[in-house]
Motif scaffolding. Structure first.
Motif, mmCIF file in Angstrom:
data_model
loop_
_atom_site.group_PDB
_atom_site.id
_atom_site.type_symbol
_atom_site.label_atom_id
_atom_site.label_comp_id
_atom_site.label_asym_id
_atom_site.label_seq_id
_atom_site.Cartn_x
_atom_site.Cartn_y
_atom_site.Cartn_z
ATOM 1 N N ARG A 242 0.842 -1.197 0.000
ATOM 2 C CA ARG A 242 0.000 0.000 0.000
ATOM 3 C C ARG A 242 0.880 1.251 0.000
ATOM 4 O O ARG A 242 1.801 1.373 0.826
ATOM 5 C CB ARG A 242 -0.920 0.018 1.221
ATOM 6 N N LEU A 243 0.614 2.156 -0.923
ATOM 7 C CA LEU A 243 1.314 3.440 -0.961
ATOM 8 C C LEU A 243 0.680 4.387 0.049
ATOM 9 O O LEU A 243 -0.547 4.467 0.164
ATOM 10 C CB LEU A 243 1.238 4.051 -2.360
ATOM 11 N N GLY A 249 -1.494 7.962 -4.969
ATOM 12 C CA GLY A 249 -2.682 8.300 -5.740
ATOM 13 C C GLY A 249 -2.499 9.376 -6.782
ATOM 14 O O GLY A 249 -3.440 9.675 -7.531
ATOM 15 N N THR A 250 -1.305 9.953 -6.870
ATOM 16 C CA THR A 250 -1.081 11.015 -7.847
ATOM 17 C C THR A 250 -0.816 10.411 -9.224
ATOM 18 O O THR A 250 -0.495 9.231 -9.350
ATOM 19 C CB THR A 250 0.092 11.911 -7.417
ATOM 20 N N TYR A 262 -2.704 3.397 -5.594
ATOM 21 C CA TYR A 262 -2.481 3.134 -4.174
ATOM 22 C C TYR A 262 -1.967 1.725 -3.882
ATOM 23 O O TYR A 262 -1.588 1.439 -2.752
ATOM 24 C CB TYR A 262 -3.776 3.347 -3.377
ATOM 25 N N THR A 263 -1.964 0.840 -4.861
ATOM 26 C CA THR A 263 -1.591 -0.554 -4.612
ATOM 27 C C THR A 263 -0.512 -0.991 -5.600
ATOM 28 O O THR A 263 -0.698 -0.902 -6.811
ATOM 29 C CB THR A 263 -2.808 -1.483 -4.740
ATOM 30 N N VAL A 264 0.610 -1.475 -5.070
ATOM 31 C CA VAL A 264 1.733 -1.930 -5.886
ATOM 32 C C VAL A 264 1.954 -3.404 -5.631
ATOM 33 O O VAL A 264 1.891 -3.866 -4.490
ATOM 34 C CB VAL A 264 3.022 -1.143 -5.547
ATOM 35 N N ILE A 265 2.230 -4.147 -6.706
ATOM 36 C CA ILE A 265 2.594 -5.557 -6.544
ATOM 37 C C ILE A 265 4.104 -5.657 -6.395
ATOM 38 O O ILE A 265 4.860 -5.284 -7.282
ATOM 39 C CB ILE A 265 2.144 -6.396 -7.759
ATOM 40 N N GLY A 266 4.552 -6.155 -5.245
ATOM 41 C CA GLY A 266 5.947 -6.500 -5.069
ATOM 42 C C GLY A 266 6.869 -5.388 -4.626
ATOM 43 O O GLY A 266 6.498 -4.210 -4.557
ATOM 44 N N LYS A 360 4.606 1.368 1.341
ATOM 45 C CA LYS A 360 5.675 2.160 0.731
ATOM 46 C C LYS A 360 5.384 3.618 1.057
ATOM 47 O O LYS A 360 4.343 4.153 0.661
ATOM 48 C CB LYS A 360 5.730 1.934 -0.782
ATOM 49 N N HIS A 361 6.328 4.262 1.785
ATOM 50 C CA HIS A 361 6.100 5.604 2.320
ATOM 51 C C HIS A 361 6.622 6.676 1.359
ATOM 52 O O HIS A 361 7.831 6.936 1.290
ATOM 53 C CB HIS A 361 6.782 5.745 3.674
#
Length: 690
Positions: A242-243, A249-250, A262-266, A360-361
């Motif tokens: 999760r970002l 979201g940009t 908002y969602t990244v795989i890996g 991921k921040h």
């Protein structure tokens, strides 16, 4: 690989560096063969440059400006939900003192060598079971499903988070894979099956493994049970992240598969890291550029941004690419131009909540993160120090908007989602003429000077002309360029001292320094073609880790002690161990600095070293262990009771011409090379090093 490529391999990726060419190919995609990504002409202010318990280590530090959270230990976190309030507790002990072990000599043995009076054992290795139900490892029948349940490849960061005095969670990064040393009959990356590519993707990421102490010793071993609550594999293949923060979201982070951004795989190329006072792990995404192809087909306006991060925009399939687009097309930027922007972040994993998605921040910026280590400032704000591991790139710090609350874990889990990001600019205090590139000390007897932290972004407010806050965070390197940050010699692990609150950064090397049109020397990087590296020490003014100014010095300039261009804190150089290419740093409870190396340019195996950083023995570097042939020393992590030292043995046998069928190393089991995590302890049960 084809014969022509194998013949050329010794020539690829070296450019004067000390790593084997095979490591250059697989670890960073032959970064040294490509142009230096930082082509800016930043102004220099006089001589400008800059640059708990583990590298990947702990965070709460002592000193005038820090809140101490236990004695040189990660906190013991109870097995409770995030809403609970576990109290940080140090392991019993913490009695490290002067370094009394006899230094081991440099060597090229295919073994892990420790001092007399010590022992070591492998805690876990590539392919060992992690998740209950994992099948037994089979070299010739590897599958992505099986690897997703087994310990991954090329372990790097090591964190040990106590649950009790004799139980802990071991959290390890898996940085990259070397398919030549993984798959029997390997010929080329192009010839790998899609299933083998997915095995490699599953071998990336992180492992969470519950471990237990053996008797009353400093030895640890995995807990063997069919009911392991915390054990977990996080992979590049399928784990959802999760970002968070202002850039989440940009538009630059949105893709066809994730239109909301908002969602990244890996996670990719996870290098160093750190452990937070609230019991989570931070992991840095580093050389993510090598996983992408198709940069030549992205919109023209985006090419400069990709170039700055080392992604080729002239070749469809750049040299050193991993071929993952054959398994998942998201790695083809021609089809998914924003996918690369979703990597290069600091990842936070809660090892006590296996159901929680890692985050991921974005507030902490995007670059080639070696890792992040935090300290709780006097004000209560959390401060994270970070290095961008690239030739001529920058040193950063992040100050949280919120304050740490000792008994509020749910609140503390949000601290890295919002804050202020800074980049360092430094200058020396000696006349430029005295810094001639030879490494000779200036007339004042020290390499030192002053520095300032330049504000880049705070929350959603940008301080960089022409860039929005989201742009600063997503393309942080470009923001550093614009404000004139100082170009450094590959800043890697950055760690606060638990005793003094001073900050120590490992500057691994930079053989491009002073070569051709590249930047020349300055007081903070005093040697041309710097192949051995140095240690950079920061003292925040007034002990305030949230402040804007600091002083700095170089307590150690690495290399052969007999050479004129080395410096060991003023200590007698005839009594120190030779050390080259510092990578990760850690501290024991006495405040001794432990240094692991990567790419020893002195002709011997990499190792782990220790030295006092205060008092009359400051700079007395002693070699504690060496790793096997072809390996790099990662970690280290010293437990809070000072009874155990963990290191990750990464890429053993990674020597040009080696294969899994004809290995250059047979560590640790006598058959073929396997990366693994090792623990070392004193036979009499006393504190390590002392």
């Amino acid at each position: 690989m084809p014969d022509i490529r194998r013949r050329l391999l010794p020539l690829l990726g070296h450019s004067g560096g000390s790593r084997d060419a095979m490591t250059c190919l697989y670890r960073c995609g032959n970064a040294c063969d490509h142009p230096v990504p930082n082509e800016t002409d930043n102004p220099y202010l006089g001589d400008v440059v800059s640059s708990a318990m583990s590298r990947r280590g702990l965070l709460a530090a002592g000193g005038a400006g820090a809140l101490v959270l236990g004695l040189s230990s990660t906190p013991a976190i109870a097995a409770t939900p995030a809403s609970a309030a576990p109290a940080p507790v140090a392991l019993k002990g913490g009695k490290a003192g002067p370094l009394t072990f006899k230094a081991i000599p440099p060597n090229q043995l295919d073994s892990l060598i420790v001092p007399n009076g010590y022992d070591s054992s492998v805690v876990i290795r590539w392919g060992d079971p992690v998740v209950p139900g994992a099948p037994e490892f089979s070299l010739g029948r590897q599958t992505a499903k099986a690897q997703s349940l087994q310990f991954g490849y090329n372990n790097d960061f090591v964190g040990v988070i106590p649950i009790s005095d004799d139980r802990a969670l071991l959290v390890v990064n898996h940085e990259y894979t070397n398919e030549e040393l993984m798959f029997p009959g390997f010929t080329s990356l192009d010839a790998l099956s899609v299933e083998q590519l997915k095995v490699a993707m599953a071998a990336h990421g992180l492992s969470v493994v519950e471990i237990e102490r053996v008797g009353r010793s400093g030895q640890w071993t995995p807990v063997r049970s069919k009911r392991l609550r915390y054990n977990r594999r996080i992979t590049a293949l399928e784990t959802r992240f999760r970002l968070t923060g202002p850039a989440a979201g940009t538009p630059a982070l949105r893709t066809a598969a994730d239109p909301k951004g908002y969602t990244v795989i890996g996670t990719l190329n996870n290098c160093a890291g750190g452990v937070t006072p609230w019991g989570t792990v931070l992991s840095g995404e580093e050389n993510f550029n090598q996983y992408f192809v198709g940069g030549d087909a992205v919109p023209e306006a985006d090419k400069a941004k990709l170039n700055r991060y080392g992604i080729s925009t002239t070749a469809r399939y750049p040299s050193g690419s991993r071929k993952w687009e054959r398994a998942q097309e998201r790695f083809d930027l021609a089809k998914h131009p924003n996918e690369a922007n979703r990597f290069g972040w600091i990842v936070e994993v809660d090892p006590f909540d296996p159901d929680a998605p890692p985050r991921k921040h974005t507030a902490m910026g995007r670059f080639k993160h070696e890792g992040a280590n935090v300290i709780v400032a006097r004000s209560g704000h959390v401060v994270a120090y970070m290095g961008d591991d690239e030739r001529f790139d920058y040193l950063y710090k992040f100050v949280s908007a919120g304050k740490y609350k000792k008994n509020d874990r749910r609140h503390n889990l949000t601290l890295l989602e919002s804050g202020t990001l800074y980049v360092a600019q430094v200058k020396g205090d000696s006349p430029a003429a005295e810094i001639d590139g030879s490494g000779k000390l200036p007339s004042d007897g020290a390499f030192d000077g002053t520095g300032k932290w330049i504000k880049l972004v705070s929350g959603t407010t940008s301080y960089v002309p022409g860039m929005t806050a989201a742009e600063v965070l997503t393309f942080t390197r470009l923001a550093g360029d614009k404000v004139g940050a100082t170009k450094m010699d590959r800043p890697e692990d950055v760690q606060p001292s638990l005793k003094t609150g001073k900050i120590y950064a490992a500057m691994t090397n930079n053989t491009n320094r002073g070569v051709g049109s590249n930047p020349g020397v300055d007081e903070a990087n005093p040697r041309n073609t710097n192949k051995h590296g140095h240690i950079f020490e920061i003292t925040e003014d007034n002990g305030d880790h949230t402040g804007l100014t600091f002083t700095w010095s170089l307590p150690i300039v690495c290399g052969d002690p007999a050479a004129a261009d080395t410096y060991f804190g003023g200590y007698d150089k005839t009594k120190v161990s030779p050390i080259s290419c510092p990578d990760n740093v850690a501290f024991d409870s006495a405040g001794n600095l432990w240094i692991s190396t990567d790419g020893n340019a002195l002709g011997s195996n990499d190792g782990l070293f220790a030295t006092p950083i205060e008092g009359p023995d400051r700079g007395r570097v002693k070699q504690f262990l060496t790793v096997p042939r072809g390996a790099e020393t990662c970690g280290p992590f010293i437990t809070g009771d000072d009874r155990s030292v963990f290191v990750a043995v990464q890429h053993p046998g990674e020597i040009s011409g080696a294969t899994v069928d004809k290995p250059a190393s047979t560590w640790p089991d006598g058959d073929y090379a396997k990366p693994g995590v090792v623990v070392t302890w004193r036979l009499d049960g006393g504190p390590v090093g002392s």
